[in-house]
Motif scaffolding. Sequence first.
Motif, mmCIF file in Angstrom:
data_model
loop_
_atom_site.group_PDB
_atom_site.id
_atom_site.type_symbol
_atom_site.label_atom_id
_atom_site.label_comp_id
_atom_site.label_asym_id
_atom_site.label_seq_id
_atom_site.Cartn_x
_atom_site.Cartn_y
_atom_site.Cartn_z
ATOM 1 N N TYR A 68 -17.456 3.277 4.120
ATOM 2 C CA TYR A 68 -16.810 4.579 3.927
ATOM 3 C C TYR A 68 -17.674 5.694 4.522
ATOM 4 C CZ TYR A 68 -14.420 1.808 0.351
ATOM 5 O OH TYR A 68 -13.712 0.843 -0.316
ATOM 6 N N SER A 79 -14.717 9.301 2.016
ATOM 7 C CA SER A 79 -13.380 8.836 2.396
ATOM 8 C C SER A 79 -12.858 7.803 1.404
ATOM 9 C CB SER A 79 -13.415 8.231 3.806
ATOM 10 O OG SER A 79 -14.317 7.137 3.849
ATOM 11 N N ALA A 80 -13.705 7.293 0.525
ATOM 12 C CA ALA A 80 -13.275 6.315 -0.477
ATOM 13 C C ALA A 80 -12.427 6.996 -1.545
ATOM 14 C CB ALA A 80 -14.486 5.644 -1.116
#
Length: 459
Positions: free
Chosen positions: A54, A80-81
Amino acid sequence: MIRKLLQKLPFPFGRPARRRTTPLVIPSSQHSLRREEISRNAVSVVERLQQAGYQAFMVGGCVRDLLLDVTPKDFDVATSATPEQVRATFRNARLIGRRFRLAHVYFGREIIEVATFRASHGGDDDASSTDEQSRQSDSGRLLRDNVYGTLEEDAQRRDFTINALYYDVCSGHLHDFANGLHDVRNCQIRLIGIPQQRYQEDPVRMLRAIRFAAKLDFEIEPHTAAPIKSLASLLNDIPAARLFDEILKLLMSGQGADTFELLQQYGLFAPLFPDTANAVSQSPDHYTRLLRQALHNTDERIRQDKPVTPAFLFAALLWPSMQAQLNRQLDRGTPLIPAQQQAAQEALSRQCLRTAIPKRFSLPLREIWDLQPRLERRVGKRADQLLEHPRFRAAYDFLLLREAAGERTNGLGEWWTRYQDASDEQRRKMIRELDAGSDKPARKRRRRRKPRSTADNNP
């Protein structure tokens, strides 16, 4: 030193800030951030997320504060996770929030807050956002904001440019999408996007602009400042519990006195404390002195690492409102003691419609108020009983605050100051002097008749 380092940045500082779809990537040789200054746990969170595939960055206030050579209170991560993916990566993570879903990663007492990149909330034509992900009120306020997006989209939806700086602890690069470093160097608070629209999305951003300006000693950029007065009434739509939390951040972070002046300047004090603002307008000199002195005292205690409580500060902030209610009760012919009790209840009830004051603060607040008239009644054993009251010290400090604001109490504060330091014999003498100087007539002692003996009763 920080300003010299910032002068090396590779862009002209004279132009206005604007949004970028691609960031200005500043290498470690051209900024002062170092991973050694960041919490080991926060660095660990970023590294593990990147190892799991990520994107992850330090973001927001911690980056801004480190650039200003200020020690951050906490460290936030943007990634982004999704929250569920963060929880799957860290066994010590918990998910919180509904309006804005987050993950908290626990390391003992330290909590690293991890937020997923957000996208624009979209509109009616945005088929990608559902009611569960993003909702707005009729006034434009975001009620829920869980539309996930890219790093670029996350940067564009953040509130202020100085909070849209992303630091990669692994590469050492700083990502700037909105000329945030420009505003850090020029000491400016600037909204990203159209100010009126951003305030309508979340009116608390107006309070945040004030808080950052006071905390950092920055100026609010003119376009960011312009709509605030006209939109101040939007704060009426904010939940009372959230406003209470925001007031604590505003007034109990060590810059309360400066914050109060800015709130007054931008017309934001009245929406937070409507009855107090109305009472201050009727007697501006006295009550403004009282509020300024209370906030100055709180700031000073924070600087000295002394404990502070919202109960005392709210007692001062609502005192003008309570006094106005008291005068109304007295005008109706209500006796003094019941009038004081009713006025206190009314002032608190009305304020709780705007800011939900928890009972753990409202109850001691009431005791501070209730003790003010009792401090005047010092005859007999009452003075010693008051000294043993758990709220005596707070009530005594509040009395001194009233006197510092110009309220006349016939030397009551000085008397209590001497009484606390006096010996038992000196205290008895002070009480006798009060009795001697009292205008009340001495109470006649009733003469007790001797009971007649049994012999006298017999014929």
